[in-house]
Scaffold this motif. Structure first.
Motif, PDB file in Angstrom:
ATOM      1  N   ILE A 108      31.902  56.751  41.446  1.00 52.15           N
ATOM      2  CA  ILE A 108      31.298  55.443  41.713  1.00 52.15           C
ATOM      3  C   ILE A 108      29.983  55.311  40.946  1.00 52.15           C
ATOM      4  O   ILE A 108      29.122  56.187  41.011  1.00 52.15           O
ATOM      5  N   PHE A 109      29.862  54.211  40.214  1.00 56.33           N
ATOM      6  CA  PHE A 109      28.627  53.882  39.501  1.00 56.33           C
ATOM      7  C   PHE A 109      27.823  52.923  40.366  1.00 56.33           C
ATOM      8  O   PHE A 109      28.347  51.911  40.837  1.00 56.33           O
ATOM      9  N   CYS A 110      26.543  53.224  40.599  1.00 52.66           N
ATOM     10  CA  CYS A 110      25.717  52.419  41.500  1.00 52.66           C
ATOM     11  C   CYS A 110      24.417  52.015  40.823  1.00 52.66           C
ATOM     12  O   CYS A 110      23.702  52.870  40.276  1.00 52.66           O
ATOM     13  N   LEU A 111      24.122  50.729  40.866  1.00 53.78           N
ATOM     14  CA  LEU A 111      22.883  50.185  40.330  1.00 53.78           C
ATOM     15  C   LEU A 111      22.095  49.574  41.478  1.00 53.78           C
ATOM     16  O   LEU A 111      22.620  48.751  42.228  1.00 53.78           O
ATOM     17  N   GLY A 112      20.837  49.982  41.657  1.00 53.23           N
ATOM     18  CA  GLY A 112      20.086  49.504  42.821  1.00 53.23           C
ATOM     19  C   GLY A 112      18.610  49.331  42.551  1.00 53.23           C
ATOM     20  O   GLY A 112      18.095  49.690  41.487  1.00 53.23           O
ATOM     21  N   TYR A 113      17.921  48.782  43.548  1.00 55.71           N
ATOM     22  CA  TYR A 113      16.469  48.603  43.464  1.00 55.71           C
ATOM     23  C   TYR A 113      15.900  48.493  44.874  1.00 55.71           C
ATOM     24  O   TYR A 113      16.627  48.253  45.854  1.00 55.71           O
ATOM     25  N   ASN A 114      14.585  48.662  44.974  1.00 56.83           N
ATOM     26  CA  ASN A 114      13.880  48.684  46.262  1.00 56.83           C
ATOM     27  C   ASN A 114      13.631  47.260  46.752  1.00 56.83           C
ATOM     28  O   ASN A 114      13.034  46.450  46.041  1.00 56.83           O
ATOM     29  N   ILE A 115      14.071  46.944  47.974  1.00 53.00           N
ATOM     30  CA  ILE A 115      13.844  45.609  48.546  1.00 53.00           C
ATOM     31  C   ILE A 115      13.057  45.704  49.853  1.00 53.00           C
ATOM     32  O   ILE A 115      13.117  44.796  50.680  1.00 53.00           O
ATOM     33  N   THR A 116      12.324  46.793  50.033  1.00 48.08           N
ATOM     34  CA  THR A 116      11.595  47.003  51.283  1.00 48.08           C
ATOM     35  C   THR A 116      10.628  45.871  51.590  1.00 48.08           C
ATOM     36  O   THR A 116      10.564  45.367  52.714  1.00 48.08           O
ATOM     37  N   GLN A 117       9.860  45.436  50.581  1.00 55.24           N
ATOM     38  CA  GLN A 117       8.887  44.369  50.796  1.00 55.24           C
ATOM     39  C   GLN A 117       9.585  43.055  51.127  1.00 55.24           C
ATOM     40  O   GLN A 117       9.130  42.285  51.988  1.00 55.24           O
TER      41      GLN A 117
END
Length: 205
Positions: A108-117
């Protein structure tokens, strides 16, 4: 995917991870490695779930199954990651299944980013909206109580005082009745103004 991986290898915002068919990391980009270095110094070969909230493992499994059932399509997932301080970071991901030249599944290829704020801001906004709605409900209740539960007895007091004042021959009693009527009228006017102000404020909001 190779182009995306090469493009974002040094990204300061996006994570790239690849997990093999055994559920272990086979690749992470530098940003992911740096961001979660407090969990492990080298993720390759480690289980994919060591960075995440235990409850989100099921989400990963469900999204991964969708990927393999729909080759070429991307599927989203929000995953909570350990922040190293006893709490969690919120991360947004898109998953895509990987296949070899013989169309055999590879991982599995996964692209992500931080959305905490973003999540924190949304929770604050929802809290503010909930508070406003509760305040509006309370104001409506107050308006109803003042309009119906208070003004109705006031009207009776005014009417009874007027009747008593006209029928009484006692001058002192008549003066008292007039004072009661005056006070009740002022109170009625105050209640009316409060109700009108509440209605005006609710209309503006």
């Amino acid at each position: 995917m190779q182009e995306t991986r090469a493009l974002l290898e040094s990204s300061k915002y996006f994570y790239i991870i690849i997990s093999d068919m055994n559920g272990n990391y086979s690749y992470v980009n530098q940003h992911y490695a740096d961001e979660f270095a407090y969990i492990h110094e080298n993720f390759v070969g480690e289980p994919y779930y060591i960075t995440m909230h235990e409850d989100d493992r099921k989400t990963c499994e469900e999204v991964s199954l969708k990927c393999f059932a729909n080759p070429g399509q991307l599927f989203p997932a929000v995953i909570r990651k350990h922040d190293g301080k006893g709490g969690y970071l919120y991360t947004q991901w898109e998953y895509q299944a990987m296949f070899d030249e013989e169309n055999m599944p590879q991982g599995i290829f996964c692209l992500g980013y931080n959305i905490t704020q973003f999540v924190a801001d949304r929770q604050n906004l929802e809290g503010a909206i909930d508070k406003i709605e509760k305040t509006a409900t309370l104001l409506t209740q107050i308006s109803f109580q003042q309009s119906h539960l208070i003004r109705a007895p006031l009207t009776n007091i005014l009417s009874l005082s007027a009747i008593l004042e006209k029928r009484s021959d006692d001058e002192q009693l008549r003066k008292i009745c007039l004072m009661i009527m005056e006070s009740a009228t002022k109170l009625d006017l105050t209640v009316r103004e409060i109700v009108e102000n509440i209605g005006h404020n609710q209309a503006e909001s």
